[in-house]
Design a protein around this motif. Sequence first.
Motif, mmCIF file in Angstrom:
data_model
loop_
_atom_site.group_PDB
_atom_site.id
_atom_site.type_symbol
_atom_site.label_atom_id
_atom_site.label_comp_id
_atom_site.label_asym_id
_atom_site.label_seq_id
_atom_site.Cartn_x
_atom_site.Cartn_y
_atom_site.Cartn_z
ATOM 1 N N ARG A 160 0.836 -1.209 0.000
ATOM 2 C CA ARG A 160 0.000 0.000 0.000
ATOM 3 C C ARG A 160 0.869 1.257 0.000
ATOM 4 O O ARG A 160 0.548 2.258 -0.653
ATOM 5 C CB ARG A 160 -0.920 -0.024 1.225
ATOM 6 C CG ARG A 160 -1.974 1.072 1.230
ATOM 7 C CD ARG A 160 -2.995 0.844 2.314
ATOM 8 N NE ARG A 160 -2.508 1.163 3.657
ATOM 9 C CZ ARG A 160 -2.262 0.265 4.602
ATOM 10 N NH1 ARG A 160 -2.435 -1.021 4.379
ATOM 11 N NH2 ARG A 160 -1.840 0.645 5.805
ATOM 12 N N LEU A 161 1.967 1.221 0.733
ATOM 13 C CA LEU A 161 2.875 2.362 0.787
ATOM 14 C C LEU A 161 3.435 2.666 -0.598
ATOM 15 O O LEU A 161 3.490 3.827 -1.019
ATOM 16 C CB LEU A 161 4.010 2.067 1.772
ATOM 17 C CG LEU A 161 5.110 3.120 1.898
ATOM 18 C CD1 LEU A 161 4.532 4.460 2.351
ATOM 19 C CD2 LEU A 161 6.184 2.642 2.882
ATOM 20 N N CYS A 162 3.852 1.635 -1.320
ATOM 21 C CA CYS A 162 4.366 1.839 -2.675
ATOM 22 C C CYS A 162 3.262 2.362 -3.592
ATOM 23 O O CYS A 162 3.484 3.259 -4.421
ATOM 24 C CB CYS A 162 4.939 0.540 -3.225
ATOM 25 S SG CYS A 162 6.505 0.046 -2.470
ATOM 26 N N LYS A 163 2.075 1.813 -3.447
ATOM 27 C CA LYS A 163 0.964 2.220 -4.312
ATOM 28 C C LYS A 163 0.609 3.687 -4.117
ATOM 29 O O LYS A 163 0.339 4.418 -5.081
ATOM 30 C CB LYS A 163 -0.253 1.337 -4.030
ATOM 31 C CG LYS A 163 -1.440 1.613 -4.937
ATOM 32 C CD LYS A 163 -2.576 0.634 -4.643
ATOM 33 C CE LYS A 163 -3.770 0.890 -5.561
ATOM 34 N NZ LYS A 163 -4.873 -0.065 -5.288
ATOM 35 N N THR A 164 0.594 4.148 -2.867
ATOM 36 C CA THR A 164 0.197 5.528 -2.584
ATOM 37 C C THR A 164 1.331 6.527 -2.796
ATOM 38 O O THR A 164 1.078 7.695 -3.076
ATOM 39 C CB THR A 164 -0.323 5.667 -1.144
ATOM 40 O OG1 THR A 164 0.696 5.221 -0.224
ATOM 41 C CG2 THR A 164 -1.573 4.839 -0.933
ATOM 42 N N SER A 165 2.577 6.070 -2.674
ATOM 43 C CA SER A 165 3.721 6.986 -2.752
ATOM 44 C C SER A 165 4.280 7.125 -4.160
ATOM 45 O O SER A 165 4.794 8.192 -4.516
ATOM 46 C CB SER A 165 4.837 6.513 -1.815
ATOM 47 O OG SER A 165 4.387 6.431 -0.484
ATOM 48 N N LEU A 166 4.209 6.061 -4.950
ATOM 49 C CA LEU A 166 4.826 6.057 -6.275
ATOM 50 C C LEU A 166 3.735 6.127 -7.343
ATOM 51 O O LEU A 166 3.454 5.163 -8.045
ATOM 52 C CB LEU A 166 5.683 4.800 -6.440
ATOM 53 C CG LEU A 166 6.771 4.630 -5.369
ATOM 54 C CD1 LEU A 166 7.459 3.287 -5.494
ATOM 55 C CD2 LEU A 166 7.795 5.763 -5.456
ATOM 56 N N ARG A 167 3.123 7.277 -7.439
ATOM 57 C CA ARG A 167 1.949 7.422 -8.289
ATOM 58 C C ARG A 167 2.289 7.362 -9.782
ATOM 59 O O ARG A 167 1.410 7.148 -10.605
ATOM 60 C CB ARG A 167 1.233 8.731 -7.958
ATOM 61 C CG ARG A 167 0.736 8.772 -6.516
ATOM 62 C CD ARG A 167 -0.163 9.960 -6.250
ATOM 63 N NE ARG A 167 -0.586 10.006 -4.853
ATOM 64 C CZ ARG A 167 -1.587 9.302 -4.349
ATOM 65 N NH1 ARG A 167 -2.274 8.487 -5.141
ATOM 66 N NH2 ARG A 167 -1.915 9.400 -3.082
ATOM 67 N N GLN A 168 3.551 7.581 -10.123
ATOM 68 C CA GLN A 168 3.927 7.544 -11.535
ATOM 69 C C GLN A 168 4.180 6.128 -12.035
ATOM 70 O O GLN A 168 4.378 5.904 -13.226
ATOM 71 C CB GLN A 168 5.186 8.405 -11.768
ATOM 72 C CG GLN A 168 6.495 7.777 -11.310
ATOM 73 C CD GLN A 168 6.707 7.862 -9.802
ATOM 74 O OE1 GLN A 168 5.788 8.212 -9.049
ATOM 75 N NE2 GLN A 168 7.900 7.557 -9.355
ATOM 76 N N ILE A 169 4.172 5.146 -11.119
ATOM 77 C CA ILE A 169 4.424 3.750 -11.478
ATOM 78 C C ILE A 169 3.103 3.031 -11.724
ATOM 79 O O ILE A 169 2.123 3.244 -10.999
ATOM 80 C CB ILE A 169 5.244 3.055 -10.368
ATOM 81 C CG1 ILE A 169 6.671 3.634 -10.339
ATOM 82 C CG2 ILE A 169 5.294 1.547 -10.561
ATOM 83 C CD1 ILE A 169 7.532 3.092 -9.222
ATOM 84 N N ASN A 170 3.074 2.171 -12.716
ATOM 85 C CA ASN A 170 1.876 1.383 -13.013
ATOM 86 C C ASN A 170 1.510 0.532 -11.798
ATOM 87 O O ASN A 170 2.311 -0.248 -11.309
ATOM 88 C CB ASN A 170 2.134 0.480 -14.227
ATOM 89 C CG ASN A 170 0.868 -0.209 -14.701
ATOM 90 O OD1 ASN A 170 0.065 -0.664 -13.894
ATOM 91 N ND2 ASN A 170 0.696 -0.294 -16.000
ATOM 92 N N HIS A 171 0.281 0.696 -11.327
ATOM 93 C CA HIS A 171 -0.141 0.032 -10.097
ATOM 94 C C HIS A 171 -0.789 -1.326 -10.320
ATOM 95 O O HIS A 171 -1.225 -1.967 -9.365
ATOM 96 C CB HIS A 171 -1.119 0.930 -9.335
ATOM 97 C CG HIS A 171 -0.468 2.142 -8.763
ATOM 98 N ND1 HIS A 171 -1.168 3.299 -8.497
ATOM 99 C CD2 HIS A 171 0.810 2.404 -8.419
ATOM 100 C CE1 HIS A 171 -0.360 4.214 -8.006
ATOM 101 N NE2 HIS A 171 0.845 3.698 -7.950
ATOM 102 N N ALA A 172 -0.872 -1.757 -11.553
ATOM 103 C CA ALA A 172 -1.581 -3.014 -11.828
ATOM 104 C C ALA A 172 -0.952 -4.183 -11.081
ATOM 105 O O ALA A 172 -1.662 -5.012 -10.492
ATOM 106 C CB ALA A 172 -1.588 -3.277 -13.331
ATOM 107 N N ASN A 173 0.377 -4.251 -11.081
ATOM 108 C CA ASN A 173 1.064 -5.349 -10.413
ATOM 109 C C ASN A 173 0.857 -5.282 -8.900
ATOM 110 O O ASN A 173 0.599 -6.297 -8.241
ATOM 111 C CB ASN A 173 2.561 -5.310 -10.745
ATOM 112 C CG ASN A 173 3.267 -6.600 -10.358
ATOM 113 O OD1 ASN A 173 2.641 -7.644 -10.193
ATOM 114 N ND2 ASN A 173 4.576 -6.520 -10.218
#
Length: 382
Positions: A160-173
């Motif tokens: 969740r931390l990566c998903k919310t912090s790295l918004r420029q990265i594709n979140h599908a994975n």
Amino acid sequence: MPHDQERYFANPTTGALRTPAPHDELLASLERINAFNPPVHTCSTNWSFHGFYTGPTSVAYLFHRLSQLYPDLEFKRQSLAEWAQEYLRLGAPSHRRAPTASNCGIGNEALAHLTMTALLKEDASVVSQLCSYEPTINDETDDGSNEWLYGRAGYLYYLRLCKTSLRQINHANIGSTIEKTVRRMLKVPKPWVWHGKQYLGAAHGTIGIICQIVLSMPEMAAQLHDLLTSVLAEQLDSGNFASSLRPGSSDKLVQFCHGGPGFVLSLRSLQPHYREDPALQTKMASAIRRAQSDAWRRGLLTKTPCLCHGIAGNALAVDDRARFLHLLSFMGSEAMEERGWLRGIERGHDIASLYTGEAGRAWAWAVADKDLPKTCIGYNDV
């Protein structure tokens, strides 16, 4: 004298409440971290490497989060972001145990180090590495651990931390990994068991697991409604919660990890996800109010102040700002000295770390200084 009197000291509430200086205390905390646990490899042998719970990676995470709150603050001629990188470098590969189904939570150094590396480098390939552990963590033949400190609930926090912090990265994975992890957790018979006990609290128990699942995958809130209702029914007359459902569980632990303060922090985060259920909202509000009253009465613990089992975590459970600051004042520099909590400090993971030491106190001071929502870093801050 109450049987648990030795665990806390009386909260002096006659007269005006105490008011500390949060910003000054934050800087004092950072100074102590750096003075007694500098980010140099010759001092690294005394650390214990347990992810965001204890050790240099937990300190790196503190500095990273503070760099977002204080982007212009320099500490000893370096930015807070630079200090985060310095502490992260202490986490050598030899300290990183590969995740398993039973060791994949907030205390896993390998997952914490990967997460911090992904945040600091903003690197999608590192996020992919984090997600690549999913088949091992969600092994269908091993129920493993599902709680926050050692189990899948902690893995959900990293994702969740990566998903919310790295918004420029594709979140599908990341989203797929979260969903697979949640569904694996829900396959395990409930209430979840850790080390043979049905724990209730934030660190090892049901409320902590529910909190991480719902924050990571809100659409699962409805499936956890009945379980949440049943765990709220376990609240004791004091307003506290026992550590587990085992017969004879006592009412002596008033802490984030075991007890009412962890419930308050969790329920605050869960309330928005049950807005359509007035009856449950009423139960949650009542549970929070009663647990806060108990934390106000018994929250000044005699243990060295920290997030997991000390004043810092308990203060964060109190809504009223004046009362919050009053509790925090008992872990200010002067109070720490008076009670002997600063006497004989030696280099070691407990002294500086996020959940067991100074880094956690620094987080609480930052929350007070910026008047932020009272959340616990590494638990429900994202």
